[in-house]
Design a protein around this motif. Structure first.
Motif, PDB file in Angstrom:
ATOM      1  N   PRO A  85      11.264   0.071  -5.823  1.00  0.00           N
ATOM      2  CA  PRO A  85       9.802   0.156  -6.552  1.00  0.00           C
ATOM      3  C   PRO A  85       8.900   1.811  -6.251  1.00  0.00           C
ATOM      4  O   PRO A  85       8.678   2.000  -5.469  1.00  0.00           O
ATOM      5  CB  PRO A  85       9.181  -0.082  -6.473  1.00  0.00           C
ATOM      6  CG  PRO A  85       9.160  -1.433  -5.240  1.00  0.00           C
ATOM      7  CD  PRO A  85      10.895  -0.378  -4.983  1.00  0.00           C
ATOM      8  N   LEU A  86       8.800   2.141  -7.835  1.00  0.00           N
ATOM      9  CA  LEU A  86       8.338   3.593  -7.924  1.00  0.00           C
ATOM     10  C   LEU A  86       7.020   3.595  -7.367  1.00  0.00           C
ATOM     11  O   LEU A  86       6.600   3.178  -8.535  1.00  0.00           O
ATOM     12  CB  LEU A  86       9.182   5.001  -8.416  1.00  0.00           C
ATOM     13  CG  LEU A  86      10.607   5.034  -7.961  1.00  0.00           C
ATOM     14  CD1 LEU A  86      10.923   6.072  -8.814  1.00  0.00           C
ATOM     15  CD2 LEU A  86      10.381   5.685  -6.827  1.00  0.00           C
ATOM     16  N   PRO A  87       5.995   4.520  -7.423  1.00  0.00           N
ATOM     17  CA  PRO A  87       4.955   4.199  -7.821  1.00  0.00           C
ATOM     18  C   PRO A  87       4.134   4.957  -8.891  1.00  0.00           C
ATOM     19  O   PRO A  87       5.173   6.057  -9.337  1.00  0.00           O
ATOM     20  CB  PRO A  87       3.853   4.974  -6.569  1.00  0.00           C
ATOM     21  CG  PRO A  87       4.896   5.507  -5.127  1.00  0.00           C
ATOM     22  CD  PRO A  87       6.034   5.017  -5.295  1.00  0.00           C
ATOM     23  N   GLY A  88       3.537   4.047  -9.345  1.00  0.00           N
ATOM     24  CA  GLY A  88       2.957   4.176 -11.059  1.00  0.00           C
ATOM     25  C   GLY A  88       3.975   3.455 -12.019  1.00  0.00           C
ATOM     26  O   GLY A  88       3.670   3.368 -13.366  1.00  0.00           O
ATOM     27  N   ARG A  89       4.933   2.584 -11.249  1.00  0.00           N
ATOM     28  CA  ARG A  89       5.824   2.335 -12.330  1.00  0.00           C
ATOM     29  C   ARG A  89       6.321   0.934 -12.136  1.00  0.00           C
ATOM     30  O   ARG A  89       6.551   0.013 -10.643  1.00  0.00           O
ATOM     31  CB  ARG A  89       7.426   2.400 -11.896  1.00  0.00           C
ATOM     32  CG  ARG A  89       7.252   4.259 -12.760  1.00  0.00           C
ATOM     33  CD  ARG A  89       8.929   5.222 -12.793  1.00  0.00           C
ATOM     34  NE  ARG A  89      10.090   4.138 -13.805  1.00  0.00           N
ATOM     35  CZ  ARG A  89      11.035   4.461 -14.316  1.00  0.00           C
ATOM     36  NH1 ARG A  89      11.178   5.088 -13.321  1.00  0.00           N
ATOM     37  NH2 ARG A  89      11.595   4.164 -15.075  1.00  0.00           N
ATOM     38  N   GLY A  90       6.415  -0.281 -12.979  1.00  0.00           N
ATOM     39  CA  GLY A  90       6.419  -1.416 -12.691  1.00  0.00           C
ATOM     40  C   GLY A  90       4.952  -2.084 -12.132  1.00  0.00           C
ATOM     41  O   GLY A  90       4.118  -1.466 -12.710  1.00  0.00           O
ATOM     42  N   THR A  91       4.916  -3.750 -12.110  1.00  0.00           N
ATOM     43  CA  THR A  91       3.661  -4.219 -11.464  1.00  0.00           C
ATOM     44  C   THR A  91       3.509  -4.909 -10.465  1.00  0.00           C
ATOM     45  O   THR A  91       4.021  -5.479 -10.375  1.00  0.00           O
ATOM     46  CB  THR A  91       3.266  -5.605 -12.938  1.00  0.00           C
ATOM     47  OG1 THR A  91       3.151  -4.947 -14.096  1.00  0.00           O
ATOM     48  CG2 THR A  91       2.438  -6.206 -12.587  1.00  0.00           C
ATOM     49  N   PRO A  92       3.463  -3.526  -9.664  1.00  0.00           N
ATOM     50  CA  PRO A  92       3.558  -4.201  -8.162  1.00  0.00           C
ATOM     51  C   PRO A  92       2.454  -5.671  -7.713  1.00  0.00           C
ATOM     52  O   PRO A  92       1.625  -5.769  -8.535  1.00  0.00           O
ATOM     53  CB  PRO A  92       3.051  -3.283  -6.851  1.00  0.00           C
ATOM     54  CG  PRO A  92       2.014  -2.466  -7.989  1.00  0.00           C
ATOM     55  CD  PRO A  92       2.359  -3.575  -9.466  1.00  0.00           C
TER      56      PRO A  92
END
Length: 162
Positions: A85-92
């Motif tokens: 997972p990359l910061p700013g992408r997806g919903t953590p």
């Protein structure tokens, strides 16, 4: 025939939440050398600017080599982590989102500090400053992320790091 437990929507939602959180919280430990390596890479990216006016070919070549090295490293990192997972992408998960926001605030602060040092003291001092700030900043981000991931794993009943 399936039993009633399998039909319980709460159970299905819990399983879905665990599956969605897994890429964010099930990952190998970051190797100790990652932080100074990233600090060194950023310092080198800044350092090549010493050739900006004196030797454009060396400057462009240095930038190209550093970009290729970073692309190779990121490719390896993604393969070793599986889903990265990359910061700013997806919903953590909710525990991790504030850590990502802090990461972006930290990036802005580091860029501003390095730019100020570059302006006041020149490229070599800015490169050294970047090394220290990036190395320390990434190590602190990793500590905060792992604490948030541990809280998420505990809340969702997910096993520790992979």
């Amino acid at each position: 025939m399936s039993d009633e437990h399998d039909l319980d929507p709460r159970v299905a939602l819990d399983e879905l939440e665990r599956a969605e959180a897994a890429p964010y919280v099930s990952y190998p430990a970051t190797p100790w050398w990652h932080f100074p390596l990233m600090g060194l890479w950023v310092a080198a990216m800044i350092g090549v600017f010493t050739w900006w006016r004196e030797n454009v070919a060396l400057f462009v070549g240095g930038i190209a080599v550093l970009i290729a090295v970073e692309a190779g490293y990121l490719s390896w990192l993604m393969r070793s982590h599986g889903a990265l997972p990359l910061p700013g992408r997806g919903t953590p998960p909710r525990e991790i989102a504030p850590v990502w926001r802090g990461y972006f605030v930290g990036v802005v602060a580091v860029v501003a500090a390095v730019a100020l040092v570059w302006w006041l003291a020149g490229v070599p001092v800015a490169a050294a400053t970047a090394f220290v700030l990036v190395t320390g900043g990434l190590a602190e981000y990793d500590r905060r992320y792992e604490r948030a991931a541990a809280r998420t794993r505990a809340r969702l009943g997910i096993a520790g790091r992979s």
